[in-house]
Design a protein around this motif. Structure first.
Motif, PDB file in Angstrom:
ATOM      1  N   MET A 170     -20.727  52.744  48.782  1.00  0.00           N
ATOM      2  CA  MET A 170     -20.341  53.755  47.642  1.00  0.00           C
ATOM      3  C   MET A 170     -22.140  53.545  46.782  1.00  0.00           C
ATOM      4  O   MET A 170     -22.258  55.047  46.637  1.00  0.00           O
ATOM      5  N   LEU A 171     -22.589  52.719  46.653  1.00  0.00           N
ATOM      6  CA  LEU A 171     -23.817  52.374  45.781  1.00  0.00           C
ATOM      7  C   LEU A 171     -24.758  52.778  46.769  1.00  0.00           C
ATOM      8  O   LEU A 171     -25.877  53.802  45.977  1.00  0.00           O
ATOM      9  N   ARG A 172     -24.424  52.444  47.718  1.00  0.00           N
ATOM     10  CA  ARG A 172     -26.245  52.700  48.566  1.00  0.00           C
ATOM     11  C   ARG A 172     -26.040  54.341  48.412  1.00  0.00           C
ATOM     12  O   ARG A 172     -27.004  55.402  48.693  1.00  0.00           O
ATOM     13  N   TYR A 173     -24.564  55.400  48.856  1.00  0.00           N
ATOM     14  CA  TYR A 173     -25.001  56.736  48.235  1.00  0.00           C
ATOM     15  C   TYR A 173     -24.968  57.534  46.845  1.00  0.00           C
ATOM     16  O   TYR A 173     -25.960  58.507  47.229  1.00  0.00           O
ATOM     17  N   ARG A 174     -24.930  56.772  45.770  1.00  0.00           N
ATOM     18  CA  ARG A 174     -24.989  56.943  45.481  1.00  0.00           C
ATOM     19  C   ARG A 174     -26.459  56.934  44.419  1.00  0.00           C
ATOM     20  O   ARG A 174     -27.232  57.567  43.713  1.00  0.00           O
ATOM     21  N   ARG A 198     -30.926  61.730  31.089  1.00  0.00           N
ATOM     22  CA  ARG A 198     -32.025  61.511  32.298  1.00  0.00           C
ATOM     23  C   ARG A 198     -32.713  61.366  32.556  1.00  0.00           C
ATOM     24  O   ARG A 198     -33.064  63.436  32.492  1.00  0.00           O
ATOM     25  N   ALA A 199     -34.016  61.406  32.473  1.00  0.00           N
ATOM     26  CA  ALA A 199     -35.223  61.764  32.912  1.00  0.00           C
ATOM     27  C   ALA A 199     -35.143  62.140  34.955  1.00  0.00           C
ATOM     28  O   ALA A 199     -35.098  61.320  35.232  1.00  0.00           O
ATOM     29  N   PRO A 200     -35.141  63.652  35.185  1.00  0.00           N
ATOM     30  CA  PRO A 200     -35.324  64.202  36.446  1.00  0.00           C
ATOM     31  C   PRO A 200     -36.556  63.360  37.001  1.00  0.00           C
ATOM     32  O   PRO A 200     -37.353  63.453  36.690  1.00  0.00           O
ATOM     33  N   GLY A 201     -36.310  62.946  38.104  1.00  0.00           N
ATOM     34  CA  GLY A 201     -36.682  61.862  39.090  1.00  0.00           C
ATOM     35  C   GLY A 201     -37.365  60.967  38.674  1.00  0.00           C
ATOM     36  O   GLY A 201     -37.775  60.253  39.795  1.00  0.00           O
ATOM     37  N   SER A 202     -36.550  60.394  38.146  1.00  0.00           N
ATOM     38  CA  SER A 202     -36.852  58.850  37.649  1.00  0.00           C
ATOM     39  C   SER A 202     -36.187  57.990  38.714  1.00  0.00           C
ATOM     40  O   SER A 202     -35.165  58.787  39.126  1.00  0.00           O
ATOM     41  N   ARG A 213     -26.102  62.611  39.762  1.00  0.00           N
ATOM     42  CA  ARG A 213     -26.381  62.557  37.795  1.00  0.00           C
ATOM     43  C   ARG A 213     -25.946  63.886  37.516  1.00  0.00           C
ATOM     44  O   ARG A 213     -25.863  64.283  36.512  1.00  0.00           O
ATOM     45  N   LYS A 214     -25.048  64.537  38.030  1.00  0.00           N
ATOM     46  CA  LYS A 214     -24.355  65.365  37.426  1.00  0.00           C
ATOM     47  C   LYS A 214     -23.161  65.229  38.228  1.00  0.00           C
ATOM     48  O   LYS A 214     -22.064  66.159  37.758  1.00  0.00           O
ATOM     49  N   VAL A 215     -22.115  64.075  37.833  1.00  0.00           N
ATOM     50  CA  VAL A 215     -20.921  63.539  37.945  1.00  0.00           C
ATOM     51  C   VAL A 215     -20.633  63.610  37.140  1.00  0.00           C
ATOM     52  O   VAL A 215     -21.303  63.662  35.836  1.00  0.00           O
ATOM     53  N   ARG A 216     -19.704  63.914  36.486  1.00  0.00           N
ATOM     54  CA  ARG A 216     -19.413  63.963  34.701  1.00  0.00           C
ATOM     55  C   ARG A 216     -17.520  63.236  34.783  1.00  0.00           C
ATOM     56  O   ARG A 216     -16.461  64.227  35.676  1.00  0.00           O
ATOM     57  N   THR A 217     -17.521  62.453  33.951  1.00  0.00           N
ATOM     58  CA  THR A 217     -16.931  61.408  33.596  1.00  0.00           C
ATOM     59  C   THR A 217     -16.489  61.310  32.243  1.00  0.00           C
ATOM     60  O   THR A 217     -14.804  60.723  32.106  1.00  0.00           O
ATOM     61  N   TRP A 270     -26.863  56.166  28.322  1.00  0.00           N
ATOM     62  CA  TRP A 270     -26.881  57.349  28.367  1.00  0.00           C
ATOM     63  C   TRP A 270     -28.247  57.442  29.526  1.00  0.00           C
ATOM     64  O   TRP A 270     -28.361  58.469  30.206  1.00  0.00           O
ATOM     65  N   ARG A 271     -29.143  56.627  29.325  1.00  0.00           N
ATOM     66  CA  ARG A 271     -30.145  56.549  30.806  1.00  0.00           C
ATOM     67  C   ARG A 271     -29.989  56.117  31.909  1.00  0.00           C
ATOM     68  O   ARG A 271     -29.914  56.649  32.988  1.00  0.00           O
ATOM     69  N   ALA A 272     -28.379  55.156  31.716  1.00  0.00           N
ATOM     70  CA  ALA A 272     -27.698  54.626  32.862  1.00  0.00           C
ATOM     71  C   ALA A 272     -27.453  55.741  33.965  1.00  0.00           C
ATOM     72  O   ALA A 272     -26.955  56.836  32.936  1.00  0.00           O
ATOM     73  N   ASP A 273     -27.392  55.277  35.154  1.00  0.00           N
ATOM     74  CA  ASP A 273     -26.685  56.819  36.430  1.00  0.00           C
ATOM     75  C   ASP A 273     -25.997  56.417  37.142  1.00  0.00           C
ATOM     76  O   ASP A 273     -25.067  56.511  37.231  1.00  0.00           O
ATOM     77  N   ILE A 274     -25.954  54.745  37.269  1.00  0.00           N
ATOM     78  CA  ILE A 274     -24.317  53.982  38.010  1.00  0.00           C
ATOM     79  C   ILE A 274     -23.900  53.411  37.595  1.00  0.00           C
ATOM     80  O   ILE A 274     -24.558  52.030  37.052  1.00  0.00           O
ATOM     81  N   LEU A 275     -22.874  52.771  37.405  1.00  0.00           N
ATOM     82  CA  LEU A 275     -21.712  52.102  36.509  1.00  0.00           C
ATOM     83  C   LEU A 275     -20.903  51.239  37.929  1.00  0.00           C
ATOM     84  O   LEU A 275     -20.394  51.441  38.177  1.00  0.00           O
ATOM     85  N   PRO A 276     -21.164  50.198  38.829  1.00  0.00           N
ATOM     86  CA  PRO A 276     -20.675  49.322  39.498  1.00  0.00           C
ATOM     87  C   PRO A 276     -19.999  47.875  38.477  1.00  0.00           C
ATOM     88  O   PRO A 276     -20.268  47.469  38.223  1.00  0.00           O
ATOM     89  N   VAL A 277     -18.852  48.463  39.109  1.00  0.00           N
ATOM     90  CA  VAL A 277     -17.858  47.255  37.934  1.00  0.00           C
ATOM     91  C   VAL A 277     -17.983  46.396  39.352  1.00  0.00           C
ATOM     92  O   VAL A 277     -16.857  47.112  40.457  1.00  0.00           O
ATOM     93  N   THR A 278     -17.513  45.036  39.732  1.00  0.00           N
ATOM     94  CA  THR A 278     -16.970  44.012  40.253  1.00  0.00           C
ATOM     95  C   THR A 278     -16.146  43.024  39.533  1.00  0.00           C
ATOM     96  O   THR A 278     -15.576  42.267  40.047  1.00  0.00           O
ATOM     97  N   SER A 279     -15.499  43.431  38.030  1.00  0.00           N
ATOM     98  CA  SER A 279     -14.925  42.612  37.531  1.00  0.00           C
ATOM     99  C   SER A 279     -13.645  42.155  38.386  1.00  0.00           C
ATOM    100  O   SER A 279     -12.723  43.134  39.012  1.00  0.00           O
TER     101      SER A 279
END
Length: 214
Positions: free
Chosen positions: A169-173, A29-33, A181-185, A110-119
């Motif tokens: 939660m989305l706002r915070y992320r 992931r590109a830092p600062g993007s 970007r440091k979160v590891r799942t 790999w490029r995406a940062d946040i995955l909101p799931v609403t299913s």
């Protein structure tokens, strides 16, 4: 009593997913993007796109800086909210449409940062598991199969119960994107890789065959 008898005779075999195959397409992931929010589900009503886009539009109206990639397969009847949201979110949408090529799809994970799931309906959530393997930070509903994917000790970090909690939660992320970007799942879901699940299926069916013979 009947329930306990059924439980004793029941087993759960999770879906096997080609997670290690995603490694071939890994990107940093590109830092600062700007934060990149991901949708990688089918474009159908049971995935609850109305709530997904309603949350994003609230944050867009707050002038938060983020981008959106809309992946996933669409069929003959596409919920109207997709076309409306693409217009309303405008230049924030940097991709919209199904990607039949596995390498292109994996590149976006790999490029995406946040995955909101609403299913509202998911038996397993393979797309969510794939994104989590790529360390895309999930924002998950506390329902369906999703609590099975996160250790109980970490669930407060990733789960919401109400729509307002999803937005918060989305706002915070988004606001804390470098922290996000440091979160590891990956470690939560790597056990679903076929390398691990195939032997489990073999053991189960071999045992079933043995019981049938006897």
């Amino acid at each position: 009593e009947n329930e306990s008898l059924i439980r004793e005779k029941s087993s759960v075999l999770h879906l096997g997913v080609d997670l290690k195959g995603l490694e071939r397409f890994r990107e940093e992931r590109a830092p600062g993007s700007p934060p990149l929010v991901l949708w990688n589900h089918r474009w159908e009503y049971d995935k609850n796109p109305e709530e997904f886009f309603r949350a994003l539009l609230i944050l867009a109206n707050e002038d938060l800086d983020f981008r959106v990639a809309l992946l996933g397969e669409s069929f003959s009847e596409i919920p109207a909210v997709f076309s409306r949201a693409v217009k309303e979110l405008g230049s924030r949408i940097i991709h919209s449409g199904y990607l039949p090529d596995r390498s292109e799809y994996a590149s976006w994970l790999w490029r995406a940062d946040i995955l909101p799931v609403t299913s509202l309906h998911d038996f397993f959530g393979a797309g969510g598991v794939e994104a989590m393997y790529c360390n895309c930070c999930p924002v998950l509903p506390e329902r369906l199969a999703y609590p099975e994917h996160i250790p109980a000790s970490r669930r407060d970090e990733f789960f919401y119960r109400k729509f307002d909690e999803l937005v918060n939660m989305l706002r915070y992320r988004i606001q804390k994107i470098e922290e996000t970007r440091k979160v590891r799942t990956r470690e939560f879901v790597s056990g679903y890789d076929w390398e691990n699940m195939a032997p489990a299926y073999d053991r189960f069916f071999n045992g079933l065959y043995g019981r049938t013979k006897n």
